[in-house]
Design a protein around this motif. Structure first.
Motif, PDB file in Angstrom:
ATOM      1  N   LYS A   1      55.497  44.457  44.831  1.00 38.96           N
ATOM      2  CA  LYS A   1      56.327  45.201  43.879  1.00 38.96           C
ATOM      3  C   LYS A   1      57.558  44.395  43.475  1.00 38.96           C
ATOM      4  O   LYS A   1      57.981  44.409  42.312  1.00 38.96           O
ATOM      5  CB  LYS A   1      56.742  46.534  44.486  1.00 38.96           C
ATOM      6  N   ALA A   2      58.140  43.671  44.422  1.00 44.19           N
ATOM      7  CA  ALA A   2      59.355  42.898  44.150  1.00 44.19           C
ATOM      8  C   ALA A   2      59.130  41.857  43.053  1.00 44.19           C
ATOM      9  O   ALA A   2      60.018  41.600  42.234  1.00 44.19           O
ATOM     10  CB  ALA A   2      59.853  42.226  45.420  1.00 44.19           C
ATOM     11  N   VAL A   3      57.950  41.244  43.033  1.00 39.35           N
ATOM     12  CA  VAL A   3      57.668  40.217  42.029  1.00 39.35           C
ATOM     13  C   VAL A   3      56.906  40.784  40.838  1.00 39.35           C
ATOM     14  O   VAL A   3      56.528  40.053  39.925  1.00 39.35           O
ATOM     15  CB  VAL A   3      56.883  39.028  42.641  1.00 39.35           C
ATOM     16  N   GLY A   4      56.672  42.095  40.847  1.00 36.57           N
ATOM     17  CA  GLY A   4      56.013  42.747  39.722  1.00 36.57           C
ATOM     18  C   GLY A   4      54.536  42.470  39.607  1.00 36.57           C
ATOM     19  O   GLY A   4      53.954  42.563  38.518  1.00 36.57           O
ATOM     20  N   ALA A   5      53.874  42.164  40.736  1.00 35.44           N
ATOM     21  CA  ALA A   5      52.452  41.824  40.699  1.00 35.44           C
ATOM     22  C   ALA A   5      51.581  43.081  40.745  1.00 35.44           C
ATOM     23  O   ALA A   5      51.778  43.950  41.590  1.00 35.44           O
ATOM     24  CB  ALA A   5      52.096  40.916  41.874  1.00 35.44           C
ATOM     25  N   SER A   6      50.615  43.156  39.853  1.00 42.51           N
ATOM     26  CA  SER A   6      49.637  44.251  39.872  1.00 42.51           C
ATOM     27  C   SER A   6      48.594  44.020  40.956  1.00 42.51           C
ATOM     28  O   SER A   6      48.017  44.966  41.484  1.00 42.51           O
ATOM     29  CB  SER A   6      48.951  44.368  38.508  1.00 42.51           C
TER      30      SER A   6
ATOM     31  N   GLY B   1      35.615  32.954  18.211  1.00 41.09           N
ATOM     32  CA  GLY B   1      35.794  34.048  17.274  1.00 41.09           C
ATOM     33  C   GLY B   1      35.747  35.426  17.890  1.00 41.09           C
ATOM     34  O   GLY B   1      35.559  36.424  17.171  1.00 41.09           O
ATOM     35  N   TRP B   2      35.905  35.537  19.206  1.00 37.92           N
ATOM     36  CA  TRP B   2      35.876  36.852  19.850  1.00 37.92           C
ATOM     37  C   TRP B   2      37.073  37.685  19.419  1.00 37.92           C
ATOM     38  O   TRP B   2      38.167  37.160  19.169  1.00 37.92           O
ATOM     39  CB  TRP B   2      35.900  36.703  21.368  1.00 37.92           C
ATOM     40  N   GLU B   3      36.875  38.999  19.362  1.00 34.45           N
ATOM     41  CA  GLU B   3      37.977  39.903  19.054  1.00 34.45           C
ATOM     42  C   GLU B   3      38.951  39.943  20.220  1.00 34.45           C
ATOM     43  O   GLU B   3      38.580  39.699  21.374  1.00 34.45           O
ATOM     44  CB  GLU B   3      37.451  41.321  18.764  1.00 34.45           C
ATOM     45  N   LEU B   4      40.204  40.249  19.909  1.00 31.40           N
ATOM     46  CA  LEU B   4      41.209  40.331  20.965  1.00 31.40           C
ATOM     47  C   LEU B   4      40.870  41.458  21.930  1.00 31.40           C
ATOM     48  O   LEU B   4      40.317  42.480  21.532  1.00 31.40           O
ATOM     49  CB  LEU B   4      42.595  40.544  20.353  1.00 31.40           C
ATOM     50  N   PRO B   5      41.204  41.284  23.199  1.00 26.99           N
ATOM     51  CA  PRO B   5      40.785  42.243  24.228  1.00 26.99           C
ATOM     52  C   PRO B   5      41.718  43.441  24.349  1.00 26.99           C
ATOM     53  O   PRO B   5      42.849  43.424  23.862  1.00 26.99           O
ATOM     54  CB  PRO B   5      40.843  41.396  25.499  1.00 26.99           C
ATOM     55  N   SER B   6      41.224  44.483  25.055  1.00 22.23           N
ATOM     56  CA  SER B   6      42.056  45.640  25.388  1.00 22.23           C
ATOM     57  C   SER B   6      43.044  45.295  26.492  1.00 22.23           C
ATOM     58  O   SER B   6      44.116  45.890  26.577  1.00 22.23           O
ATOM     59  CB  SER B   6      41.174  46.805  25.851  1.00 22.23           C
ATOM     60  N   PHE B   7      42.660  44.340  27.341  1.00 23.72           N
ATOM     61  CA  PHE B   7      43.518  43.890  28.433  1.00 23.72           C
ATOM     62  C   PHE B   7      43.068  42.500  28.860  1.00 23.72           C
ATOM     63  O   PHE B   7      41.955  42.066  28.535  1.00 23.72           O
ATOM     64  CB  PHE B   7      43.478  44.858  29.619  1.00 23.72           C
ATOM     65  N   VAL B   8      43.945  41.826  29.590  1.00 24.77           N
ATOM     66  CA  VAL B   8      43.631  40.497  30.118  1.00 24.77           C
ATOM     67  C   VAL B   8      43.964  40.450  31.603  1.00 24.77           C
ATOM     68  O   VAL B   8      45.034  40.898  32.028  1.00 24.77           O
ATOM     69  CB  VAL B   8      44.444  39.403  29.377  1.00 24.77           C
ATOM     70  N   ILE B   9      43.032  39.936  32.390  1.00 24.53           N
ATOM     71  CA  ILE B   9      43.311  39.577  33.786  1.00 24.53           C
ATOM     72  C   ILE B   9      43.570  38.076  33.778  1.00 24.53           C
ATOM     73  O   ILE B   9      42.693  37.286  33.392  1.00 24.53           O
ATOM     74  CB  ILE B   9      42.140  39.955  34.702  1.00 24.53           C
ATOM     75  N   PHE B  10      44.767  37.704  34.183  1.00 21.14           N
ATOM     76  CA  PHE B  10      45.230  36.334  33.971  1.00 21.14           C
ATOM     77  C   PHE B  10      45.103  35.521  35.259  1.00 21.14           C
ATOM     78  O   PHE B  10      45.964  35.541  36.132  1.00 21.14           O
ATOM     79  CB  PHE B  10      46.688  36.356  33.490  1.00 21.14           C
ATOM     80  N   HIS B  11      44.013  34.768  35.361  1.00 15.93           N
ATOM     81  CA  HIS B  11      43.728  33.956  36.554  1.00 15.93           C
ATOM     82  C   HIS B  11      44.119  32.503  36.291  1.00 15.93           C
ATOM     83  O   HIS B  11      43.315  31.583  36.384  1.00 15.93           O
ATOM     84  CB  HIS B  11      42.246  34.074  36.907  1.00 15.93           C
TER      85      HIS B  11
ATOM     86  N   PRO C   1      39.044  47.332  43.038  1.00 17.92           N
ATOM     87  CA  PRO C   1      40.344  48.020  42.978  1.00 17.92           C
ATOM     88  C   PRO C   1      41.268  47.468  41.887  1.00 17.92           C
ATOM     89  O   PRO C   1      42.093  48.213  41.353  1.00 17.92           O
ATOM     90  CB  PRO C   1      40.930  47.798  44.373  1.00 17.92           C
ATOM     91  N   ILE C   2      41.121  46.196  41.547  1.00 12.41           N
ATOM     92  CA  ILE C   2      41.947  45.641  40.471  1.00 12.41           C
ATOM     93  C   ILE C   2      41.599  46.311  39.142  1.00 12.41           C
ATOM     94  O   ILE C   2      42.476  46.771  38.408  1.00 12.41           O
ATOM     95  CB  ILE C   2      41.760  44.114  40.372  1.00 12.41           C
ATOM     96  N   LEU C   3      40.301  46.397  38.831  1.00 14.43           N
ATOM     97  CA  LEU C   3      39.886  47.030  37.585  1.00 14.43           C
ATOM     98  C   LEU C   3      40.239  48.510  37.569  1.00 14.43           C
ATOM     99  O   LEU C   3      40.655  49.047  36.535  1.00 14.43           O
ATOM    100  CB  LEU C   3      38.390  46.830  37.369  1.00 14.43           C
ATOM    101  N   GLU C   4      40.081  49.171  38.701  1.00 13.08           N
ATOM    102  CA  GLU C   4      40.436  50.588  38.760  1.00 13.08           C
ATOM    103  C   GLU C   4      41.918  50.796  38.482  1.00 13.08           C
ATOM    104  O   GLU C   4      42.310  51.728  37.779  1.00 13.08           O
ATOM    105  CB  GLU C   4      40.061  51.162  40.132  1.00 13.08           C
ATOM    106  N   HIS C   5      42.752  49.907  39.023  1.00 12.13           N
ATOM    107  CA  HIS C   5      44.190  49.996  38.781  1.00 12.13           C
ATOM    108  C   HIS C   5      44.506  49.768  37.304  1.00 12.13           C
ATOM    109  O   HIS C   5      45.298  50.509  36.703  1.00 12.13           O
ATOM    110  CB  HIS C   5      44.912  48.968  39.641  1.00 12.13           C
ATOM    111  N   ILE C   6      43.865  48.767  36.702  1.00 12.58           N
ATOM    112  CA  ILE C   6      44.131  48.460  35.296  1.00 12.58           C
ATOM    113  C   ILE C   6      43.668  49.610  34.401  1.00 12.58           C
ATOM    114  O   ILE C   6      44.399  50.034  33.486  1.00 12.58           O
ATOM    115  CB  ILE C   6      43.419  47.148  34.907  1.00 12.58           C
TER     116      ILE C   6
END
Length: 296
Positions: free
Chosen positions: A241-246, A58-68, A285-290
């Motif tokens: 960048k070519a594959v669009g990866a953050s 029942g968690w609320e939807l997130p502001s963002f998702v890191i998809f592992h 750095p991942i969180l800072e970028h997001i």
């Protein structure tokens, strides 16, 4: 601001949970609430009223998702609900299938091994026509590499030394996507893993094996911290960048003249060895970028 790290509920061992746990811990330090969510704890619903996503807790939807994970349908479901997903469904899909990944890298004119895509053949074909495969091999000299489109830890990568080995392998995997690829002999048993986050190189490792042409850690290679050259760092950033990866792990080979060659891009790269050998917590750095992206 709250985020989810989605991982595969059927791959919940320590190696697969280390990155999600790093993100959660780092989020706490930045006053961002992070929940670790197994993909099988979500219900993707498609109804006459549109697209729905329910969590069994029942968690609320997130502001963002890191998809592992590689559950591409789930990543798309999140995106269709307007939730920013890192990495995107498209990026995960490209890197999950090496055939698509090499097409994208080639489209961007990056330095990759010469590659030929095998034709699609359906399972249970009664008469397998091997002649086209023999003609495809004329683009290479032996030995050369065969890579299945789907695979992890180097286990679906093969070095064939002659036509007999080649034909045997084709007969085994003909109904799966795969490529034939030039063997970069100068990089036998060694490569570089460069971890990219946003527009920066966060850390790099060199991996080496004395007994296998593949340098995957899972296969027992040695690992040490590595300082990427400017040329290597620039190529890794271009590949991401070519594959669009953050964020991603970019594997580079050592070309015959010392030039870097893109081997693969991994959107679900393991981070245990990066932390162990470099001390770099890539979650930061991942969180800072997001955060910079969703707050701009």
């Amino acid at each position: 601001m709250n985020g989810w790290v989605i991982y595969n509920g059927h791959l919940a061992g320590d190696a697969f949970l280390q990155f999600p746990e790093q993100v959660k811990k780092t989020g706490k330090q930045k006053n961002i609430k992070i929940e670790l969510v197994a993909n099988n704890h979500l219900r993707n619903k498609l109804t006459n009223d549109g697209i729905l996503l329910e969590h069994i807790k029942g968690w609320e939807l997130p502001s963002f998702v890191i998809f592992h994970d590689k559950d591409i349908a789930l990543a798309r479901q999140l995106e269709l609900l307007g939730i920013p997903v890192y990495n995107s469904a498209q990026s995960v899909e490209l890197c999950d299938n090496k055939v698509l990944m090499y097409q994208q890298l080639a489209k961007n004119q990056l330095n990759i091994p010469q590659t030929v895509i095998a034709p699609k053949i359906f399972a249970n074909t009664s008469a397998l026509d091997l002649e086209p495969f023999i003609q495809l091999a004329e683009s290479f000299s032996y030995p050369f590499v065969i890579k299945e489109g789907f695979g992890s830890f180097g286990e679906q990568v093969y070095l064939v030394h002659n036509e007999k080995e080649y034909m045997e392998k084709v007969k085994q995997i003909y109904d799966r996507p795969f490529v034939l690829q030039e063997f970069i002999e100068s990089s036998y048993g060694k490569d570089i893993r460069i971890f990219v986050a946003g527009d920066m190189v966060a850390a790099a490792l060199q991996r080496s094996s004395a007994t296998d042409f593949r340098a995957n850690v899972h296969l027992g290679s040695n690992v040490e911290k590595y300082e990427a050259t400017l040329q290597e760092a620039e190529l890794a950033l271009k590949a991401a960048k070519a594959v669009g990866a953050s964020y991603c792990g970019v594997d580079l080979l050592f070309g015959r003249d010392g030039e870097p060659v893109v081997c693969e891009v991994n959107t679900n790269a393991h981070v245990a060895n990066i932390l162990k050998h470099t001390g770099v917590n890539v979650a930061e750095p991942i969180l800072e970028h997001i955060i910079s992206e969703i707050t701009q």
